[in-house]
Design an enzyme around this catalytic site. Sequence first.
Site, PDB file in Angstrom:
ATOM      1  N   GLY B  69       0.191  -4.636  -4.328  1.00  0.00           N
ATOM      2  CA  GLY B  69      -0.937  -4.481  -4.436  1.00  0.00           C
ATOM      3  C   GLY B  69      -0.048  -4.134  -6.257  1.00  0.00           C
ATOM      4  O   GLY B  69      -0.167  -3.547  -7.576  1.00  0.00           O
ATOM      5  N   THR B  70       1.587  -3.456  -5.916  1.00  0.00           N
ATOM      6  CA  THR B  70       2.278  -3.438  -7.522  1.00  0.00           C
ATOM      7  C   THR B  70       1.907  -4.429  -8.086  1.00  0.00           C
ATOM      8  O   THR B  70       1.870  -4.062  -9.380  1.00  0.00           O
ATOM      9  CB  THR B  70       3.190  -2.799  -6.329  1.00  0.00           C
ATOM     10  OG1 THR B  70       3.983  -1.746  -6.181  1.00  0.00           O
ATOM     11  CG2 THR B  70       5.135  -2.471  -7.516  1.00  0.00           C
ATOM     12  N   GLN B 177      -5.878   3.176  -2.005  1.00  0.00           N
ATOM     13  CA  GLN B 177      -6.818   3.883  -1.166  1.00  0.00           C
ATOM     14  C   GLN B 177      -8.102   3.353  -0.542  1.00  0.00           C
ATOM     15  O   GLN B 177      -8.254   4.495   0.562  1.00  0.00           O
ATOM     16  CB  GLN B 177      -6.241   5.452  -1.050  1.00  0.00           C
ATOM     17  CG  GLN B 177      -5.467   5.765  -1.927  1.00  0.00           C
ATOM     18  CD  GLN B 177      -4.595   5.455  -0.265  1.00  0.00           C
ATOM     19  OE1 GLN B 177      -4.421   5.793   0.786  1.00  0.00           O
ATOM     20  NE2 GLN B 177      -2.869   5.059  -0.114  1.00  0.00           N
ATOM     21  N   SER B 194      -4.191  -3.329  -2.468  1.00  0.00           N
ATOM     22  CA  SER B 194      -3.358  -3.505  -1.348  1.00  0.00           C
ATOM     23  C   SER B 194      -3.468  -3.666   0.039  1.00  0.00           C
ATOM     24  O   SER B 194      -3.886  -3.191   1.202  1.00  0.00           O
ATOM     25  CB  SER B 194      -1.646  -2.503  -1.655  1.00  0.00           C
ATOM     26  OG  SER B 194      -0.838  -2.371  -1.250  1.00  0.00           O
ATOM     27  N   ALA B 195      -2.954  -5.183   0.728  1.00  0.00           N
ATOM     28  CA  ALA B 195      -4.013  -5.094   2.011  1.00  0.00           C
ATOM     29  C   ALA B 195      -2.999  -4.048   2.872  1.00  0.00           C
ATOM     30  O   ALA B 195      -3.834  -4.075   3.926  1.00  0.00           O
ATOM     31  CB  ALA B 195      -3.791  -7.094   1.489  1.00  0.00           C
ATOM     32  N   HIS B 196      -1.847  -4.122   2.316  1.00  0.00           N
ATOM     33  CA  HIS B 196      -1.254  -3.401   3.922  1.00  0.00           C
ATOM     34  C   HIS B 196      -1.867  -2.464   4.177  1.00  0.00           C
ATOM     35  O   HIS B 196      -1.542  -0.968   5.038  1.00  0.00           O
ATOM     36  CB  HIS B 196       0.258  -3.637   3.911  1.00  0.00           C
ATOM     37  CG  HIS B 196       0.776  -2.722   2.312  1.00  0.00           C
ATOM     38  ND1 HIS B 196       1.672  -1.243   3.058  1.00  0.00           N
ATOM     39  CD2 HIS B 196       1.392  -2.662   1.065  1.00  0.00           C
ATOM     40  CE1 HIS B 196       1.817  -0.454   2.143  1.00  0.00           C
ATOM     41  NE2 HIS B 196       1.982  -1.473   1.061  1.00  0.00           N
ATOM     42  N   CYS B 320      12.531  17.340  -1.619  1.00  0.00           N
ATOM     43  CA  CYS B 320      13.939  17.221  -1.156  1.00  0.00           C
ATOM     44  C   CYS B 320      13.766  15.929   0.226  1.00  0.00           C
ATOM     45  O   CYS B 320      14.609  15.938   0.224  1.00  0.00           O
ATOM     46  CB  CYS B 320      13.090  18.908   0.055  1.00  0.00           C
ATOM     47  SG  CYS B 320      12.858  19.961  -1.016  1.00  0.00           S
TER      48      CYS B 320
END
Lengths: 460, 460
Positions: B69-70, B177, B194-196, B320
Amino acid sequence: MPYFDVASAAPLHPVARQALQASLDEGWADPARLYREGRRARLLLDAAREAAAEAVGCRPDELVFTPSGTHAVHSGIAGALAGRRRVGGHLVVSAVEHSSVLHAAEVHAAHGGTVEQVPVSRTGAVTREGYERALRPDTALACLQSANHEVGTVQPVAEVAEACAAAGVPLLVDAAQSLAWEPAPAGWSLVAASAHKWGGPPGVGLLAVRKGVRFAPQGPADERESGRAPGFPNLPAVVAAAASLRAVRAEAQEQEQRLRVLVDRLRRRVARLVPDVEVVGDPDRRLPHLVTFSCLYVDGESLLHELDRAGFSVSSGSSCTSSTLTPSHVLRAMGVLSEGNVRVSLPLGTTAAEVNAFLEVLPGVVAGVREKLGVHPAAAVPPVASSVEVDALGLLCPQPVIELAKAIAAVAVGGTVTVLSDDEVARLDIPAWCALRGHEYLGEAPGPGGGVTYTVRRLV
Amino acid sequence: MPYFDVASAAPLHPVARQALQASLDEGWADPARLYREGRRARLLLDAAREAAAEAVGCRPDELVFTPSGTHAVHSGIAGALAGRRRVGGHLVVSAVEHSSVLHAAEVHAAHGGTVEQVPVSRTGAVTREGYERALRPDTALACLQSANHEVGTVQPVAEVAEACAAAGVPLLVDAAQSLAWEPAPAGWSLVAASAHKWGGPPGVGLLAVRKGVRFAPQGPADERESGRAPGFPNLPAVVAAAASLRAVRAEAQEQEQRLRVLVDRLRRRVARLVPDVEVVGDPDRRLPHLVTFSCLYVDGESLLHELDRAGFSVSSGSSCTSSTLTPSHVLRAMGVLSEGNVRVSLPLGTTAAEVNAFLEVLPGVVAGVREKLGVHPAAAVPPVASSVEVDALGLLCPQPVIELAKAIAAVAVGGTVTVLSDDEVARLDIPAWCALRGHEYLGEAPGPGGGVTYTVRRLV
């Protein structure tokens, strides 16, 4: 049904399949996360990196996984060039690099860099001296493949690496064709490779950058893989890639010996069984599993089609099989015949029976294609002229060479044939045909109404 | 052991596993080759493209598969910007895009382009008007996610698309998403996903470019995937991605209803069970499976660690938990509390029992972390001063806010507390804390010897 195109893509190694299936359960989560699924994924990624680094011959923190060998080459070249931008914008590549290297070089040139191609011999090899002549004070990077992907010639990487080191220039080695057999050759600064060439799954490449080599990743920032390969890691495939690399290495020595014998046999028998054939590439310094030859008076597409019908999957660097109508840049740089080109690359485990079966059908297939194209053994007719002109305008490879071969029989020894052609491939294949048949190539000139004339003197 | 971080990566869908295994046998060869193994691979690739295109809502020839996807986002933005270079170099993005979009925008800015961020409301939503204000005659591209990956807020894509269309500006929609739930929202010019994220394997992204949208692929040339995604195609994973997308869509309606009920319950119960908590994101216009909340006086890393020990895998946008010590840009843009941030995103098939188990352990886990950090319910002591200064130099999130909360009890209503801090996160969390607790945030000033002072007036 033998598949003889492992240089293009290898079938999945059984170990790759096992590792892939196992890591689908353990390795789907984000290895950057702190929860247990992430930690498990991280362990798998670390173990894969260690195994791959050992096989390459580098430290784990020098190696990143990329989405493909092409990506490894593209980002390796871009990052190394950017890292040495202050030194200069000169890039040295061999004339027979993989297209991914040459395409990255084109981008560099389009952005104002300069690119110099190191020529190769007729066997496809560069020399140390060739690189020494090309290196300049403003050379940012040199690239050299470990072995050629089309003709199998092994390059003198260690010698070229010495020359680069002496000049202070980093050397990127494209080890895509050889990493299944041995670690990356000594002296590299960067190494790129591709898992599906050694029986790993597609979707995984390797890029190793030696500590101390200046490297500035290009493109958008990303925390993954030391900032050198953006995007969510393809973990199950990475695990499978590393496991299969280790597996093929374990059997490399035995397989290399077996395949070398088979390829030796192919080289000898093809030259003997097929008339008008040129076996190309270095006969000794070569990959163990790959042989390439070009058949005169045949178009590559018909040849591949007929071999496929006969059950053999092979590849070709002939223009006739590509969409672009330009012949392989590798064969062109070598100055060898491109028409009727066939590359045979044997997978691990290929048997002598499969190779013999190929040798049995090949002569008939070549003869059949020639028959269809109207090529017949030259009848022993007496020469009728001292010079002949052949109008081959509008004819595509291999027709211009077929016409030339017919015409040469019609002139006396010492006489000339001039071929008028507008097929770009003729520029490569007519001189290559002359070298092959022992005639003298006299040169080219613009044709009277378009096209180019190529003149040949009959010597034998 | 419930895994509640599907917004980061979804476990492999059973259909993806089946398809992957089947295509390992049929889909390892090069689909560009003419022999039978290549033709089989080609058929699989074509079928996967058709299935994916149907799920996206586009023509097969508008869609290419990328390595992630990136990569889809990076190459989509670069190609669209280059395609409209003559119009100008102005890029509009929302302030809450995925980091891949913002990183691509940074590269654009570094190369001389201008980038404008559209602000969001406290629920994380952009408005049509926000984009209308940002669009200019030299705007080359606008980007907007279909729904936010950290807080689940669904964006008004169709309205923004209308504004873009009226201005003649193409709109790239990051549908990462939402594509599991529905086709890309109407009005897009480019879509990335993005497939994952939907249960497909890692290593596969989608980029769709509508016919007629000017697009000039950047980077080295490559013949694969219409020149838009270089490198050997990751075919088994592509087949698995397409098959699983079709499968999750088939069950989307039923799963959406189930998960929405569970997330509604989480939103209500977390707010009731955990003191000093802020549930963030739009309560109605949101993804069905995702909820995010921030717990005052808690550091995200301890919270995630304790939840992991209790068997729950969740994510956090708190500083954090990251290596960079900067809080999530999404929470910052929304102006909500970042400390003690937890994102819960439910996989398909999550049960009510799993959600209830989480709700049972959460209050105790939060109380335990607060206990360790020395946070106790404010004792009913009378105020002792009209203004108090707190030196929190050297303390990291959430300590400055914990110190502030202690000090506020010591001043009378109308009195002020001034916190001196060198923690960058205080700039976000102190105003957010004021909004949450009903105090007035008076502003910041440079500290006397370094750091920044933040002043708060007690109102309740």
